[in-house]
Design a protein around this motif. Structure first.
Motif, short mmCIF file in Angstrom:
data_model
loop_
_atom_site.label_atom_id
_atom_site.label_comp_id
_atom_site.label_asym_id
_atom_site.label_seq_id
_atom_site.Cartn_x
_atom_site.Cartn_y
_atom_site.Cartn_z
N ILE A 15 7.26 4.85 -3.73
CA ILE A 15 8.88 4.85 -3.39
C ILE A 15 9.20 3.24 -3.39
N SER A 16 10.47 3.15 -3.26
CA SER A 16 11.17 1.92 -3.26
C SER A 16 10.34 1.03 -2.09
N PRO A 17 10.27 -0.50 -2.45
CA PRO A 17 9.89 -1.15 -1.45
C PRO A 17 10.56 -1.19 -0.12
N TYR A 18 11.95 -1.04 -0.14
CA TYR A 18 12.68 -1.08 0.67
C TYR A 18 12.65 0.08 1.64
N ALA A 19 12.17 1.21 1.16
CA ALA A 19 11.90 2.44 1.94
C ALA A 19 10.50 2.39 2.55
N ALA A 20 9.70 1.58 2.03
CA ALA A 20 8.50 1.21 2.61
C ALA A 20 8.36 0.23 3.83
N LEU A 57 0.94 -1.14 0.00
CA LEU A 57 0.04 0.19 -0.02
C LEU A 57 0.69 1.27 -0.10
N VAL A 58 1.77 1.28 0.69
CA VAL A 58 2.73 2.57 0.74
C VAL A 58 3.46 2.74 -0.59
N VAL A 59 3.95 1.71 -1.17
CA VAL A 59 4.64 1.53 -2.44
C VAL A 59 3.77 2.10 -3.52
N THR A 60 2.65 1.45 -3.61
CA THR A 60 1.59 2.07 -4.52
C THR A 60 1.07 3.53 -4.34
N SER A 61 0.85 3.81 -3.10
CA SER A 61 0.18 4.94 -2.71
C SER A 61 1.42 6.21 -2.98
N LEU A 62 2.55 6.02 -2.33
CA LEU A 62 3.74 7.04 -2.37
C LEU A 62 4.79 6.89 -3.59
N TRP A 121 -7.61 -5.91 -0.35
CA TRP A 121 -6.71 -6.13 -1.54
C TRP A 121 -7.24 -7.40 -2.25
N GLY A 122 -8.27 -7.99 -2.08
CA GLY A 122 -8.76 -9.16 -2.92
C GLY A 122 -7.94 -10.36 -2.77
N VAL A 123 -8.23 -11.53 -3.48
CA VAL A 123 -7.78 -12.66 -3.56
C VAL A 123 -6.46 -12.82 -4.46
N GLN A 124 -6.43 -11.81 -5.32
CA GLN A 124 -5.49 -12.05 -6.66
C GLN A 124 -4.02 -12.04 -6.05
N THR A 125 -3.23 -12.44 -6.80
CA THR A 125 -1.65 -12.44 -6.60
C THR A 125 -1.29 -11.05 -6.70
N GLN A 126 -0.41 -10.18 -6.11
CA GLN A 126 0.15 -9.04 -6.43
C GLN A 126 1.59 -9.22 -6.32
N VAL A 127 2.31 -7.72 -6.64
CA VAL A 127 3.77 -8.01 -6.61
C VAL A 127 4.34 -6.48 -6.24
N TYR A 128 5.44 -6.39 -5.58
CA TYR A 128 5.94 -5.18 -5.57
C TYR A 128 6.47 -4.45 -6.63
#
Length: 290
Positions: free
Chosen positions: A62-67, A55-60, A117-124
């Motif tokens: 930013i890098s996943p490691y920053a999240a 959620l932080v990555v998609t909203s802001l 987020w639903g049941v579907q697969t997601q990735v960073y």
């Protein structure tokens, strides 16, 4: 199959998933050592931390490691809230009641994840992550970051527990809660600190699992058995034992595909759990007996 193929297809993936299990197992061992009950919601709390990072990555943007730090803070606060609402009122009851309550908490968390987020697969990150060749060993950037950050977290936690005032208070409460309270240890503050650490470790575990594989609403349930097996194998209540146990379970799962179909990986965790409980219930590092 030559040595490099074994390293690239079994050893490295085993170490990566093992470090993820190690972080989860450390959280499990902290809960049992200090709160004295099993925590079935542990896996789903890890999944929640992973999705919060998403959620932080998609909203802001930013890098996943920053999240990751934000997800760990959120995970810690959620863990404290869960303890206050669900486990706190049951503190005077038999510990089995808290363990069963944690199963209900797991279902609540999983349902909330599926609702949002639903049941579907997601990735960073979308796209292909190309590995770097190190003398024939193929390492992806996220695998290197997983090793480095996980080792840093474990070392920092060990230093905190061994050298800080509050770390020593947590160890005292783990050894004898009544005596620790009589000696002036603030049980309430130690409890809050324990859950802050447990929630942060859950979030980190889920994050690294998600960044090295994929995010699913059931990912927490899928890692629950390996995490418990790792904690028991290393010795419940021993941080170093949980770390070693996680690596062993991860490697055992990955190397098992040389002899078993990949869908039977979970059998290794179950077999390890049974063998340890039967032959050495205190684990490798002589921890507490469940």
């Amino acid at each position: 199959m030559n040595a490099l193929e074994i390293i690239n297809y079994h050893l490295i993936p085993g170490l990566v998933i093992g470090t993820t299990y190690a972080l989860g197992a450390i959280g499990v061992t902290l809960v049992f050592a200090i709160m004295r009950h099993g925590h079935i919601a542990h896996g789903d709390m890890s999944a929640l931390g992973a999705f919060i990072a998403l959620l932080v990555v998609t909203s802001l943007g930013i890098s996943p490691y920053a999240a990751l730090p934000l997800a760990m803070v959120f995970g810690g606060l959620v863990a404290v809230g869960i303890d206050q609402v669900f486990y706190g009122p049951l503190r005077a009851q038999p510990k089995l009641i808290s363990t069963m309550a944690s199963f209900g908490v797991a279902l609540i968390i999983r349902s909330l994840i599926q609702m949002y987020w639903g049941v579907q697969t997601q990735v960073y990150n979308h796209g292909i992550s190309r590995p770097t060749n190190w003398l024939g060993m193929r390492l992806k950037p996220q695998e290197i970051m997983t090793f480095v950050i996980t080792i840093g977290i474990i070392v920092a936690l060990q230093l905190f527990l061994n050298r800080s005032k509050w770390g020593k208070a947590m160890r005292a409460m783990s050894d004898n809660p009544d005596l620790a309270g009589a000696c002036g240890v603030d049980i309430r503050k130690v409890t809050v600190l324990t859950w802050l650490l447990v929630g942060a470790l859950c979030a980190a575990s889920g994050f690294f699992l998600g960044i090295n594989t994929e995010l699913k609403s059931t990912m927490g349930w899928n890692i629950l058995l390996p995490v418990f097996a790792a904690a028991i194998l290393g010795g419940v209540g021993r941080i170093e034992g949980a770390a070693v146990g996680g690596l062993i379970v991860g490697l055992a799962e990955e190397f098992s595909v040389l002899f078993l179909p990949a869908e039977y990986k979970a059998v290794c965790s179950f077999a390890i759990l049974l063998i340890v409980l039967l032959l050495r219930p205190t684990g490798i590092f002589n921890g507490k007996v469940l």
